[in-house]
Design an enzyme around this catalytic site. Structure first.
Site, PDB file in Angstrom:
ATOM      1  N   GLU A   1       0.830  -1.351  -0.140  1.00 22.72           N
ATOM      2  CA  GLU A   1      -0.140  -0.026  -0.047  1.00 22.72           C
ATOM      3  C   GLU A   1       0.912   1.020   0.009  1.00 22.72           C
ATOM      4  O   GLU A   1       1.123   1.819  -1.217  1.00 22.72           O
ATOM      5  CB  GLU A   1      -0.892  -0.111   1.301  1.00 22.72           C
ATOM      6  CG  GLU A   1      -2.284   0.723   1.173  1.00 22.72           C
ATOM      7  CD  GLU A   1      -3.540   0.067   1.585  1.00 22.72           C
ATOM      8  OE1 GLU A   1      -3.663  -0.711   1.864  1.00 22.72           O
ATOM      9  OE2 GLU A   1      -4.593   0.998   1.773  1.00 22.72           O
TER      10      GLU A   1
ATOM     11  N   GLU B   1      -2.921  -0.008  13.126  1.00 21.89           N
ATOM     12  CA  GLU B   1      -4.050   0.479  12.168  1.00 21.89           C
ATOM     13  C   GLU B   1      -5.491   0.135  12.825  1.00 21.89           C
ATOM     14  O   GLU B   1      -6.366   1.019  12.709  1.00 21.89           O
ATOM     15  CB  GLU B   1      -4.068  -0.644  10.752  1.00 21.89           C
ATOM     16  CG  GLU B   1      -5.148  -0.109   9.870  1.00 21.89           C
ATOM     17  CD  GLU B   1      -4.885  -0.805   8.455  1.00 21.89           C
ATOM     18  OE1 GLU B   1      -4.039  -2.031   8.720  1.00 21.89           O
ATOM     19  OE2 GLU B   1      -5.226  -0.526   7.762  1.00 21.89           O
TER      20      GLU B   1
HETATM   21  C1  RAM Z   1      -6.524   1.495   4.098  1.00 23.50           C
HETATM   22  C2  RAM Z   1      -5.554   2.475   4.041  1.00 23.50           C
HETATM   23  C3  RAM Z   1      -5.728   3.875   4.772  1.00 23.50           C
HETATM   24  C4  RAM Z   1      -7.288   4.043   4.721  1.00 23.50           C
HETATM   25  C5  RAM Z   1      -8.035   3.484   3.475  1.00 23.50           C
HETATM   26  C6  RAM Z   1      -9.116   3.868   3.522  1.00 23.50           C
HETATM   27  O1  RAM Z   1      -6.534   0.470   3.391  1.00 23.50           O
HETATM   28  O2  RAM Z   1      -4.297   1.775   4.862  1.00 23.50           O
HETATM   29  O3  RAM Z   1      -5.302   3.809   6.221  1.00 23.50           O
HETATM   30  O4  RAM Z   1      -7.343   5.495   4.524  1.00 23.50           O
HETATM   31  O5  RAM Z   1      -7.765   2.127   3.441  1.00 23.50           O
END
Ligand code: RAM
Length: 946
Positions: free
Chosen positions: A501, A794
């Site tokens: 990502e 996250e």
């Molecule tokens: C995830 C990303 C990010 C987020 C989006 C919507 O995959 O890691 O943190 O903003 O999606």
């Protein structure tokens, strides 16, 4: 008579001491010390110190000259600002003669203090102008197309090209500059020595629109006679793999901008006799491939040391077998500009804290810290021995490396030994990983001290904040926040550094930007990224989901809560650094975005349920990764609409655009009224038409159902000033009630976590804010720390004791800064450092003291400092028994309102004297349980008995 003389002399002595006046230091140009810039009217700044309290600048004078000698003689042949009245010490535009390319400008400044006494001149500083016009670039794009050699099954990883040329120089080299850029990544060396110490140059941009170049002073690296210019290229963001394109089955998975990395470099040499010579990349350069067999940001590097061509980057190397470099066409519309951000660098070296033998020559090293970067390998062995390095953030309970959360990022480095009996060292150059653990396979001998060294990489944003308490969990949390920022501010603000990502997600960036400013000086970092963001703006006016914006997935467009980064980030840079140029330069883009919102609301100044049903995911990401019933994304979109209008009105005023100021103030009022009407009930309770969302299909977590009555709704409404007066008070009450119903646990996602604690504090519920902040129970910030994290996760449930790594395969980063946005509350509320005028020219110190009775789970001592563009602010408090001590540093040229927490009639001492009779500071009022004290520069200690 004698005594009179003595006192006269003493008085004179005092006057002399005073005459020293203000001392300007930390001279910067465009936020950098001694930079090269192509900003034609660059902005200057300095920091002031003084030996006495209560000092400020009443005037300044800047001199800019073409040489140090002229500067010393005050012969200002470029610019003499004259004595200019005022307090400004930053954002001062150069106002002298137009500057041409390559000019070196020497400058100094002096300041007059509050008594009108002129201080000494500062030490000289300098900046240099880059190449201001594209035609000054005589160099061509050169490269070697090796793309056909990269046909793998899943990963197509061609070898990295090598380029070289010998040049002959005369004696008497006076000055030499190398200007270099690439589409892709480059390293350049002169006579075997790497130019500069930056990593991942020249950075990521929308390469069709612009490429950035670096400028190196290489005077000392050249000699008379033969010199070797050499460069190694890699695919990088230009031609390599990007994001999740492979994972989601996008038709394009790599080479989003082009498939051959190319170099453009120009060496300009000036001799003592005034003659000049320029050497440029062109078809006379030679090209080949070498030891670097595979090289990719996401997938890692493979280096076969047996294929090294010894001396390839030294003069006299026989390159007869090399082919001629290929010349590639330029795009007329592509700009070439000086890299405006802080360079990406190796910012720290780490030693492993231990390793475990996994059998069969495989070892797992623990670096002790989750970070972004690489490792340097030092090994001894036979030619052809192969060492494979894999990287992971976590281990499974059985000790295996956990790599599922890397998804399609191969993140593997391979080194094949040449068999040097003295041992060999290697580190990759064009990749990085996000990890704490390294699995090393293929070692012949047990590891020794030098086997692995950790190299931390990141944009070299100067550290400006410190935060420490007597609570170990809180200290670790702060460390985790800063490390996560460092791991993700790599050229652009990324979401995460490990998986496939690593893109500039705008939502993450906007919720965290203010927090970032408390840790590091991110002014030039955002100067760079805001251009990427504006370059990525859609024709409709919407800002994208991520910037730069390659087409990683067909359905990626924009989302409420993400796209507003285009307004919120420049606003924050304006607030933190007083930067109005970013506003001016981006104004058309920002207005275009506001036009887009107006158009989308179809003149209603509101986004009703399903207003964003056409985007993917439906409604946008909403309060991404929250728990429980969902806050309607359209309600949040409406809040952001009003909030952006407010910020626009304020920014318009800051650049003197009163027409737009009125326009946006009006929009703000209208959106608020529409929200009040539609989303807020008579009782101040937030609501939505849940039925309108049907079964929620297509919406993020839509099956959980929608309600306006959520923590996230109230927290945002309070934070963004959507509701006021009695409605605001009620919102605070509803928020606390919701928390209570939830066992005093947060349920907020990306959009709700940041405003949660500030909203509680703002509505008089600081104790509850502390309770959430200090909690170690799931879900909380402390829970992560309790589970051994060294970075911010996250998800609140990235790991739980019951379920382990529940979300492994899908989406589970352990280095995601979004929830680190609690940092804003730590500095702004717990330490109480609150800016009241841009750049902290004036500020409040209004600490919220942690509740008593929490023992070692509470906080009794807290100290935070922040080096602002106006100098360093310190806020410290300490409570012991019934006594509270507060220490505050107010930088020269600023004014603080210090809120001393006291009961109704407690006595306050300042620096040991009664506040009421202090000559140092002025008591100016009372508010809630605070006594408000006005203070100019100096260090103050307040004591109160509670
Ligand atoms: C995830 C990303 C990010 C987020 C989006 C919507 O995959 O890691 O943190 O903003 O999606």
């Amino acid at each position: 008579m004698k005594t009179n003389m003595l006192s006269a002399m003493l008085a004179l002595g005092a006057a002399w001491a005073q005459a020293k006046g203000l001392v300007p230091g930390y001279l910067r140009c465009e936020y950098k010390e001694s930079p090269v810039t192509d900003v034609v009217r660059p902005r200057l700044s300095w920091e002031l110190t003084a030996s006495e309290n209560n000092q400020l600048q009443t005037a300044y004078q800047i001199i800019v000259a073409s040489s140090v000698e002229k500067l010393t003689e005050n012969a200002a042949d470029f610019w003499n600002s004259g004595k200019r009245p005022g307090r400004a010490t930053a954002q001062i535009e150069y106002g002298g003669k137009p500057l041409s390319s390559r000019t070196v400008c020497y400058w100094k400044v002096r300041s007059w203090d509050r008594n009108g006494v002129a201080g000494e001149w500062s030490k000289p500083s300098q900046w240099e102008m880059g190449l201001l016009d594209k035609p000054e670039w005589k160099a061509q794009w050169i490269g070697l197309d090796l793309d056909h050699l990269g046909k793998g099954k899943v990963y197509h990883l061609p070898p990295a090209p090598y380029l070289r040329k010998d040049i002959i120089l005369r004696t008497g080299i006076k000055k030499a500059r190398l200007y270099a850029t690439a589409l892709g990544l480059y390293e350049f060396s002169i006579n075997g020595k790497k130019a500069g110490d930056a990593f991942l140059t020249p950075g990521w941009t929308d390469y069709d629109k612009r490429a950035y170049y670096q400028v190196y002073d290489v005077t000392g690296d050249l000699k008379a006679g033969k010199n070797a210019l050499a460069s190694q290229l890699s695919y990088g963001w230009y031609a390599g793999y990007l994001g999740y394109s492979l994972l989601v089955g996008n038709p394009v998975v790599r080479a989003f901008y082009g498939n051959v990395p190319v170099l453009k470099a120009q060496l300009e040499v000036e001799y003592a006799d005034g003659k000049k010579e320029t050497f440029v990349t062109d078809q006379t350069w030679k090209a080949s491939q070498g030891a670097l067999l595979e090289s990719d940001l996401l997938n890692g590097e493979t280096y076969d040391a047996r294929l090294e061509q010894a001396g390839w980057n030294l003069a006299g190397f026989d390159d007869a077998k090399w082919t001629n470099a290929q010349v590639f066409p330029d795009k007329a519309e592509r700009k070439i500009q000086v890299y405006p951000g802080p360079p990406v660098k190796i910012t720290q070296i780490l030693k492993p804290v231990g390793h475990k033998n996994r059998g069969n020559g495989t070892y797992i090293f623990d670096m002790g810290q989750n970070y972004a970067g690489i490792v340097r390998l030092h090994v001894k062995g036979r030619a052809g021995d192969t060492i494979r390095l894999r990287f992971g953030e976590k281990l499974y309970p059985d000790g295996r490396l956990m790599t599922e959360n890397l998804r399609m990022a191969r993140a593997t480095d391979t080194y094949i030994l040449k068999g040097d009996p003295a041992g060999e060292s290697w580190e990759p150059r064009f990749t990085f990983h996000g990890f704490q653990y390294v699995e090393v396979k293929g070692l012949n001998n047990a590891p020794v001290q030098q086997t692995l060294t950790g190299l931390v990489i990141g944009s070299d944003t100067p550290k400006v904040g410190t935060f420490e308490t007597d609570n170990a969990m809180v200290n670790q949390l702060y460390s985790n926040i800063d490390w996560t920022q460092r791991a993700n501010y790599i050229d652009i603000p990324t979401d995460c550094p490990q998986r496939d990502e690593r893109i500039g997600w705008t939502g993450d960036a906007q919720v965290y930007v203010k927090s970032a400013t408390f840790n590091r000086d991110v002014a030039s970092f955002f100067t760079k990224w805001i251009v990427d963001l504006n370059d990525g703006q859609y024709e409709s006016g919407a800002y994208p989901l991520y910037a730069p914006r390659p087409n990683l997935r067909k359905t990626d467009t924009f989302s409420p809560g993400w796209m507003e980064a285009g307004i919120i980030c420049p606003y924050q840079i304006y607030r933190s650094y007083g930067d109005t140029r970013m506003i001016r330069d981006g104004w058309a883009h920002m207005v275009h975005f506001m036009d887009f919102l107006d158009a989308r609301s179809k003149g209603t100044y509101l986004f009703k349920e399903n207003a964003f049903a056409d985007i993917d995911p439906k409604g946008g990401f909403g309060d991404w990764l929250s728990f429980g019933r969902k806050t309607p994304p359209d309600m949040l979109a409406s809040f952001y609409y009003a909030y952006c209008a407010d910020l626009m009105a304020e920014m318009a005023a800051a650049i003197g655009n009163m027409r737009d100021q009125q326009r946006f103030a009006e929009v703000g009022r209208k959106v608020r009224a529409a929200i009040r009407n539609h989303y807020v009930g008579q009782d101040g309770r937030f609501k939505c038409d849940s039925q309108a969302y049907g079964n929620g299909a297509g919406y993020v977590d839509g099956s959980l159902g929608f309600t306006g009555h959520t923590q996230t709704a109230y927290a945002n409404a309070i934070y963004m000033g959507i509701v006021n007066g009695e409605d605001r008070r009620k919102a605070g009450v509803y928020l606390t009630a919701l928390l209570k119903d939830n066992g005093n646990k947060l349920a907020t996602g990306f959009l709700g976590a940041k405003p949660l604690l500030p909203a509680l504090s703002a509505t008089g519920h600081s104790d509850l804010a502390y309770r959430l902040f200090l909690s170690k129970e799931f879900p909380s910030w402390g829970f992560e720390v309790e589970n051994g994290s060294t970075t911010i996760w996250e998800r609140w449930d990235s790991y739980t004791k019951e379920d382990g790594f529940k979300y492994n395969a899908a989406m589970n980063s352990f280095s995601h800064y979004a929830f680190g946005a609690v940092c804003e509350w730590m500095f702004g509320n717990a330490a109480g450092i609150v800016m009241t005028k841009p750049g902290f020219e004036t500020f409040d110190i209004r600490p919220e003291i942690a509740p008593d009775g929490l023992g070692s789970n509470g906080i009794n001592h807290l100290k935070a400092s922040l080096r602002t563009i106006n100098g360093t602010i310190v806020s410290e408090w300490n409570k012991k028994d019934r006594k509270l001590t507060m220490k505050v540093s107010v930088p020269v040229n600023t004014l603080a309102h210090i809120y001393v927490p006291v009961g109704a009639d407690t006595q306050v001492l300042v620096n040991g004297e009664q506040l009421s009779s202090s000559a140092l500071v002025k008591a100016v009022g009372k508010e809630d349980s605070y006594r408000i004290v006005e203070a100019g520069s100096g260090n103050y200690e307040f004591t109160v008995s509670r």
